[in-house]
Design a protein around this motif. Structure first.
Motif, PDB file in Angstrom:
ATOM      1  N   MET A 250       0.849  -1.196   0.000  1.00  0.00           N
ATOM      2  CA  MET A 250       0.000   0.000   0.000  1.00  0.00           C
ATOM      3  C   MET A 250       0.882   1.242   0.000  1.00  0.00           C
ATOM      4  O   MET A 250       1.924   1.267   0.653  1.00  0.00           O
TER       5      MET A 250
ATOM      6  N   ARG B 198      -2.136   5.990   0.973  1.00  0.00           N
ATOM      7  CA  ARG B 198      -3.552   5.869   1.329  1.00  0.00           C
ATOM      8  C   ARG B 198      -4.078   7.211   1.849  1.00  0.00           C
ATOM      9  O   ARG B 198      -3.378   7.953   2.534  1.00  0.00           O
TER      10      ARG B 198
ATOM     11  N   ALA C 155      -3.453   7.350  -4.004  1.00  0.00           N
ATOM     12  CA  ALA C 155      -3.484   6.126  -3.204  1.00  0.00           C
ATOM     13  C   ALA C 155      -3.336   4.908  -4.112  1.00  0.00           C
ATOM     14  O   ALA C 155      -3.932   4.845  -5.193  1.00  0.00           O
ATOM     15  N   VAL C 156      -2.535   3.938  -3.664  1.00  0.00           N
ATOM     16  CA  VAL C 156      -2.287   2.724  -4.441  1.00  0.00           C
ATOM     17  C   VAL C 156      -2.318   1.520  -3.507  1.00  0.00           C
ATOM     18  O   VAL C 156      -1.709   1.548  -2.428  1.00  0.00           O
ATOM     19  N   VAL C 157      -3.016   0.478  -3.906  1.00  0.00           N
ATOM     20  CA  VAL C 157      -2.989  -0.800  -3.198  1.00  0.00           C
ATOM     21  C   VAL C 157      -2.656  -1.879  -4.221  1.00  0.00           C
ATOM     22  O   VAL C 157      -3.356  -2.025  -5.231  1.00  0.00           O
TER      23      VAL C 157
ATOM     24  N   ILE D 237      -6.326   1.987  -7.570  1.00  0.00           N
ATOM     25  CA  ILE D 237      -5.835   3.330  -7.267  1.00  0.00           C
ATOM     26  C   ILE D 237      -7.005   4.242  -6.922  1.00  0.00           C
ATOM     27  O   ILE D 237      -8.165   3.931  -7.227  1.00  0.00           O
TER      28      ILE D 237
ATOM     29  N   CYS E  75      -8.282  10.163  -3.424  1.00  0.00           N
ATOM     30  CA  CYS E  75      -9.182  10.231  -2.270  1.00  0.00           C
ATOM     31  C   CYS E  75      -9.741  11.626  -2.051  1.00  0.00           C
ATOM     32  O   CYS E  75     -10.789  11.779  -1.422  1.00  0.00           O
TER      33      CYS E  75
ATOM     34  N   PHE F 281     -11.988   6.275  -7.711  1.00  0.00           N
ATOM     35  CA  PHE F 281     -11.163   5.093  -7.461  1.00  0.00           C
ATOM     36  C   PHE F 281     -11.482   4.001  -8.469  1.00  0.00           C
ATOM     37  O   PHE F 281     -12.464   4.081  -9.210  1.00  0.00           O
TER      38      PHE F 281
ATOM     39  N   TYR G 129     -12.764   1.028  -1.951  1.00  0.00           N
ATOM     40  CA  TYR G 129     -12.628   2.429  -1.528  1.00  0.00           C
ATOM     41  C   TYR G 129     -12.110   2.507  -0.093  1.00  0.00           C
ATOM     42  O   TYR G 129     -11.232   3.332   0.207  1.00  0.00           O
TER      43      TYR G 129
ATOM     44  N   LEU H  41      -8.377   1.884  -0.002  1.00  0.00           N
ATOM     45  CA  LEU H  41      -7.583   2.978  -0.543  1.00  0.00           C
ATOM     46  C   LEU H  41      -7.683   4.251   0.279  1.00  0.00           C
ATOM     47  O   LEU H  41      -6.694   4.966   0.469  1.00  0.00           O
ATOM     48  N   CYS H  42      -8.870   4.551   0.778  1.00  0.00           N
ATOM     49  CA  CYS H  42      -9.160   5.838   1.436  1.00  0.00           C
ATOM     50  C   CYS H  42      -9.870   5.617   2.764  1.00  0.00           C
ATOM     51  O   CYS H  42     -11.015   6.061   2.942  1.00  0.00           O
TER      52      CYS H  42
END
Length: 314
Positions: free
Chosen positions: A196, A199, A204-206, A246, A249, A254, A304, A307-308
């Motif tokens: 991750m 965030r 934001a990337v997971v 991605i 946020c 997303f 979501y 990511l956020c």
């Protein structure tokens, strides 16, 4: 007079005879709409995704959020108040009859709230709306993937571990912990997380990998374990076209691992059952039905939240 003129004259006389005669209402006509409620019995629409927070399992059991501070830290706090708008929401969404008596009864019934919920996200301890103290202790090794008590929540006054039932307040207290410590709370996503970055930011990337076990979970309906076929697992793995999801946020946009793009916005429609957030597919412009049982529609909000977490509904 010709036969044609005689027929036309007969129809004309018959129509004239009916003038002024009231006509019977159709039995299939729609009933008249309910009269509008007076303004004092209409709740103000929410202003953000963090405008309210649930304190109970019944529809409309909510409080208004006044402010947040120190989330994910040792002194996390969310200040709240049970307001008249909250009482109206309960009468509207659960009682299904908004009256002044109902509003006053709900306000009186919920007069024992504290002014804030607090948490120490380093130790996992937190308080609930009535001041009860609990500790989040992580994954429950005795619980299955679809069990109601997937994580351990301990009542610090009694030492009891919540069993996942409504009376144990497991779901509500999990939501309290997630709200106070969003980045530390577990991420429930039907995929294996391998990394991750950023965030709760605009980038934001997971990063994910998709296993047969993940696909098997997606082939089961939530809360009911069913036999999973090899065809379902193959089809599910084939649908998972992305190993990175991605988000921006700050904008509420997303992606999920099926390659879909979404935007999250506050839901101002009080129609029951009302989700706090709307999720719109940016390609089709269609709203996602978050109450559907189809597993294919369960993914947007978990993605979501992954990511956020601090931007997701409380």
């Amino acid at each position: 007079m010709g036969a044609r003129r005689q027929i036309l004259l007969a129809f004309a006389l018959a129509g004239a005879a009916l003038v002024g005669v009231p006509q019977a209402h159709s039995q299939t006509s729609d009933p008249p709409p309910d009269p509008p409620l007076p303004p004092e019995l209409v709740a103000a629409p929410p202003t953000s995704l963090h405008a309210t927070m649930d304190y109970g399992a019944r529809a409309g059991m909510e409080v208004s959020i006044l402010g947040m501070g120190g989330r994910d830290a040792a002194h996390a706090v969310i200040r709240f108040k049970h307001t008249r708008d909250n009482a109206i929401a309960f009468c509207r969404d659960f009682v299904r009859n908004v009256t002044e008596d109902c509003v006053q009864e709900n306000l009186a019934a919920e007069s024992g709230f504290k002014e804030a919920i607090t948490g120490n996200c380093d130790s996992g301890e937190f308080s609930d709306f009535q001041g009860g103290r609990y500790r989040f202790l992580g994954r429950n090794p005795k619980s299955g993937y679809f069990s109601d008590n997937k994580y351990i929540i301990k009542d610090l006054a009694t030492g009891e571990i919540a069993d996942g039932s409504e009376i144990s307040r497991y779901s509500i207290n999990m939501n309290v912990y997630r709200a106070l410590c969003p980045a530390r709370a577990p991420v429930d996503l039907d995929a294996t997380i391998v990394g991750m970055e950023g965030r709760d930011t605009a980038r934001a990337v997971v990063r994910l990998k998709h296993t047969r076990e993940d696909a098997g979970h997606a082939c089961q309906e939530y809360g009911t374990v069913r036999n999973v076929t090899e065809d379902c697992i193959r089809e599910e793995l084939a649908r998972r076209t992305k190993d990175v999801i991605i988000a921006d946020c700050l904008a509420g946009e997303f992606t999920d691992f099926y390659g879909n793009r979404y935007r999250v916005s506050v839901n101002t429609d009080p129609t029951y059952p009302a989700a706090k957030a709307n999720i719109t597919n940016l390609v089709t412009s269609a709203l996602v039905d978050q109450f559907a049982s189809d597993f294919k529609l369960r993914q947007p909000m978990p993605a979501y939240r992954a990511l956020c977490p601090a931007h997701a509904p409380t």
